[in-house]
Motif scaffolding. Structure first.
Motif, short mmCIF file in Angstrom:
data_model
loop_
_atom_site.label_atom_id
_atom_site.label_comp_id
_atom_site.label_asym_id
_atom_site.label_seq_id
_atom_site.Cartn_x
_atom_site.Cartn_y
_atom_site.Cartn_z
N GLY A 1 10.98 -13.47 -21.41
CA GLY A 1 10.78 -14.10 -22.72
C GLY A 1 11.90 -15.05 -23.10
N VAL A 2 13.12 -14.70 -22.75
CA VAL A 2 14.28 -15.56 -23.03
C VAL A 2 14.09 -16.91 -22.33
CG1 VAL A 2 16.77 -15.86 -22.66
CG2 VAL A 2 15.86 -13.63 -23.35
N TYR A 3 13.72 -16.85 -21.06
CA TYR A 3 13.56 -18.08 -20.29
C TYR A 3 12.27 -18.82 -20.65
CZ TYR A 3 17.65 -16.59 -17.76
OH TYR A 3 18.93 -16.21 -17.45
N ASP A 4 11.22 -18.08 -21.04
CA ASP A 4 10.00 -18.73 -21.55
C ASP A 4 10.35 -19.64 -22.72
OD1 ASP A 4 8.16 -17.52 -19.78
OD2 ASP A 4 7.65 -15.91 -21.20
N ARG A 5 11.17 -19.15 -23.64
CA ARG A 5 11.53 -19.93 -24.83
C ARG A 5 12.33 -21.18 -24.47
NH1 ARG A 5 11.65 -14.68 -26.59
NH2 ARG A 5 13.90 -14.35 -26.35
N MET A 6 12.99 -21.17 -23.31
CA MET A 6 13.73 -22.35 -22.85
C MET A 6 12.83 -23.35 -22.14
SD MET A 6 17.28 -20.90 -21.29
CE MET A 6 17.98 -19.39 -21.90
N GLY A 7 11.57 -22.94 -21.88
CA GLY A 7 10.64 -23.83 -21.19
C GLY A 7 10.40 -23.47 -19.73
N PHE A 8 11.03 -22.42 -19.23
CA PHE A 8 10.80 -21.98 -17.85
C PHE A 8 9.44 -21.28 -17.78
CE2 PHE A 8 15.33 -22.51 -17.83
CZ PHE A 8 15.67 -22.81 -16.52
N THR A 9 8.83 -21.34 -16.62
CA THR A 9 7.57 -20.64 -16.38
C THR A 9 7.71 -19.85 -15.08
OG1 THR A 9 6.64 -22.54 -15.18
CG2 THR A 9 6.15 -22.37 -17.53
N GLN A 10 6.87 -18.82 -14.94
CA GLN A 10 6.92 -18.08 -13.69
C GLN A 10 6.53 -19.03 -12.57
OE1 GLN A 10 5.10 -14.10 -14.40
NE2 GLN A 10 6.41 -13.61 -12.66
N GLU A 11 7.37 -19.09 -11.58
CA GLU A 11 7.23 -20.07 -10.50
C GLU A 11 6.89 -19.36 -9.21
OE1 GLU A 11 7.02 -23.70 -9.08
OE2 GLU A 11 7.77 -23.45 -11.11
N THR A 12 5.85 -19.84 -8.54
CA THR A 12 5.49 -19.22 -7.27
C THR A 12 5.85 -20.10 -6.09
OG1 THR A 12 3.25 -20.08 -7.49
CG2 THR A 12 3.64 -17.83 -8.24
N LEU A 13 6.01 -21.39 -6.31
CA LEU A 13 6.34 -22.30 -5.22
C LEU A 13 7.85 -22.54 -5.19
CD1 LEU A 13 3.45 -24.90 -5.51
CD2 LEU A 13 3.67 -23.01 -3.89
N LEU A 14 8.52 -21.76 -4.39
CA LEU A 14 9.97 -21.87 -4.24
C LEU A 14 10.31 -22.58 -2.94
CD1 LEU A 14 10.97 -18.18 -5.06
CD2 LEU A 14 11.39 -20.14 -6.52
N PRO A 15 11.44 -23.27 -2.90
CA PRO A 15 11.91 -23.76 -1.60
C PRO A 15 12.10 -22.56 -0.67
CG PRO A 15 13.28 -24.61 -3.38
CD PRO A 15 12.36 -23.59 -3.98
#
Length: 136
Positions: free
Chosen positions: A99-113
């Motif tokens: 939730g902290v990172y959601d509020r910063m605009g981050f989303t759960q990411e599945t495509l990682l390097p």
């Protein structure tokens, strides 16, 4: 408390961030090759590291002095640091912090390097983590 400033830490001062982490009993370390950002009052009160990876940067070492928590300092520090880079900024966090990172605009990411994907698999052997990303 005086006004907290946020700035890129120059390379000769990098040991100060590791000293800050140690002073708070944190096992975090500033990564060589990264860009270190700090928030300062009379000294460092928060820090993070952005390390280049394929397609963007990996955010690690986000830590705020307990006396400065609850002031949205982590948000200010992260958003200031990521505005200076191109590509996606990825991080790993405990699911409770999503939730902290959601509020910063981050989303759960599945495509990682690949390098981060492999790291996440290793880290998840010992603790629950999720990957999140912010496209800049």
């Amino acid at each position: 408390m005086s006004e907290v400033s946020i700035q890129l830490l120059s390379e000769p001062l990098w040991p100060l961030l590791n000293k800050f982490y140690r002073a708070h009993g944190s096992s975090m370390k500033a990564l060589k090759g990264g860009r270190l950002w700090v928030a300062r009052d009379t000294g460092i009160v928060a820090g993070l590291c952005l390390t280049p990876v394929v397609g963007g940067h990996w955010l690690t070492g986000l830590f705020v002095d307990p006396a400065y928590r609850g002031q949205k300092l982590a948000t200010r520090l992260v958003l200031r640091a990521v505005e200076q880079v191109e590509g996606t900024v990825w991080l790993f966090c405990h699911p409770d912090l999503q939730g902290v990172y959601d509020r910063m605009g981050f989303t759960q990411e599945t495509l990682l390097p690949q390098s981060l994907s492999e790291r996440l698999v290793r880290y998840k052997r010992n603790k629950p983590l999720i990957a999140m990303g912010l496209k800049s």
